[in-house]
Scaffold this active site. Structure first.
Site, short mmCIF file in Angstrom:
data_model
loop_
_atom_site.label_atom_id
_atom_site.label_comp_id
_atom_site.label_asym_id
_atom_site.label_seq_id
_atom_site.Cartn_x
_atom_site.Cartn_y
_atom_site.Cartn_z
N ARG A 158 76.63 -15.60 5.35
CA ARG A 158 77.55 -15.87 4.49
C ARG A 158 78.90 -15.91 4.89
O ARG A 158 79.64 -15.83 4.62
CB ARG A 158 77.59 -13.85 4.81
CG ARG A 158 76.47 -13.59 3.07
CD ARG A 158 76.55 -11.45 3.30
NE ARG A 158 75.68 -11.44 2.98
CZ ARG A 158 75.44 -11.24 1.12
NH1 ARG A 158 76.08 -11.99 0.67
NH2 ARG A 158 74.02 -10.00 0.83
N PHE A 161 71.13 -23.36 -5.90
CA PHE A 161 71.45 -22.37 -5.34
C PHE A 161 72.30 -22.96 -4.29
O PHE A 161 72.17 -23.48 -2.86
CB PHE A 161 70.43 -22.26 -5.26
CG PHE A 161 70.29 -20.29 -3.95
CD1 PHE A 161 70.09 -19.67 -5.26
CD2 PHE A 161 70.34 -20.54 -2.90
CE1 PHE A 161 70.08 -18.34 -4.62
CE2 PHE A 161 71.20 -19.31 -2.58
CZ PHE A 161 70.16 -17.70 -3.19
N ASP A 193 76.33 -15.93 -12.35
CA ASP A 193 74.98 -16.40 -12.50
C ASP A 193 74.69 -15.81 -13.97
O ASP A 193 75.10 -16.52 -15.25
CB ASP A 193 73.91 -16.03 -11.63
CG ASP A 193 72.93 -17.01 -11.26
OD1 ASP A 193 72.80 -18.48 -11.81
OD2 ASP A 193 71.73 -16.48 -11.41
N GLU A 220 83.89 -10.96 -7.30
CA GLU A 220 82.26 -11.46 -7.64
C GLU A 220 82.62 -12.50 -6.66
O GLU A 220 83.62 -13.55 -7.00
CB GLU A 220 81.67 -11.29 -8.62
CG GLU A 220 80.94 -11.82 -8.86
CD GLU A 220 79.79 -10.98 -8.42
OE1 GLU A 220 80.17 -10.33 -6.28
OE2 GLU A 220 79.06 -10.05 -8.40
N ASP A 221 81.89 -12.81 -5.76
CA ASP A 221 81.49 -14.51 -5.71
C ASP A 221 81.09 -14.65 -6.44
O ASP A 221 80.99 -16.51 -6.63
CB ASP A 221 80.05 -14.26 -4.39
CG ASP A 221 79.21 -13.12 -4.35
OD1 ASP A 221 79.07 -13.10 -5.39
OD2 ASP A 221 78.26 -13.20 -4.11
#
Ligand code: IMP
Ligand code: MG
Length: 177
Positions: A164, A151, A102, A98-99
């Site tokens: 990205r 963010f 959160d 996963e990136d």
């Protein structure tokens, strides 16, 4: 630096070095188990990190992809599967990539899904972790970097599907939002 980036949080060199460390730990783990893991990238954000990580892993592995989104259901968070894995996961060792984690809602449900499909072992590798934002318990096995509640964009992470391809993780300028 991109004009919409306020500051670079993690450089490409730092990501590369950390990915080497993680790849060694992860490879040692599967070598010990004597299994061929199925590396599952969560589209689209995990793609750059997954590419970096798996090319540094020196064990036999297979790749697959999944595209999911979590949304608020009537009673709890529901998982919408836009694209499922094509591999049979029953009895397999699964490494979810996963990136960023959160709230943890997405990963919590994805892990559950693989367990229900009969995976023998489920591990998570994430480029970034924002523990301050956690609402749902997730056992994260391999973390690239723990970051504060900001963010971020780049290295797979987007804002409105853009940025990205930035080769670093950066904080977006307020005026770009
Ligand atoms: P959660 O852990 O279920 O809350 O959701 C994680 C998902 O939210 C990630 O896979 C990202 O797509 C997105 N996300 C969370 N934080 C960020 C960020 O800082 N930048 C870009 N996307 C983010
Ligand atoms: Mg994502």
């Amino acid at each position: 630096m991109h004009k919409d980036v306020k500051k670079i949080l993690i450089s490409a060199e730092e990501i590369d070095a950390r990915a080497s460390e993680l790849a060694k730990q992860i490879s040692d783990y599967y070598r010990e188990r004597g299994t061929t893991p199925l590396a599952v990238g969560l589209l689209k954000g995990s793609v750059p990190f997954m590419a970096t990580l798996i090319m540094k892993m020196d064990v036999e592995l297979e790749m697959d992809f999944m595209d999911v989104s979590s949304y608020a259901g009537t009673k709890s968070t529901e998982l919408r599967i836009n694209k499922d894995v094509e591999t049979q996961v029953d009895g397999r060792d699964v490494l979810i990539i996963e990136d960023v984690i959160d709230t943890g809602k997405t990963l919590h449900r994805v892990v559950e899904l693989f367990e229900n499909k009969g995976a023998a072992d489920v591990k998570i590798a994430t480029l970034l972790d924002k523990p301050e934002r956690r609402e749902c318990e997730v056992k994260v096995d391999y973390v690239g970097f723990t970051i504060p509640d900001e963010f971020v964009i780049g290295y797979g992470l987007d804002y409105n599907q853009k940025y990205r391809n930035l080769p670093y993780v950066g904080v977006i300028k307020e005026e770009a939002i």
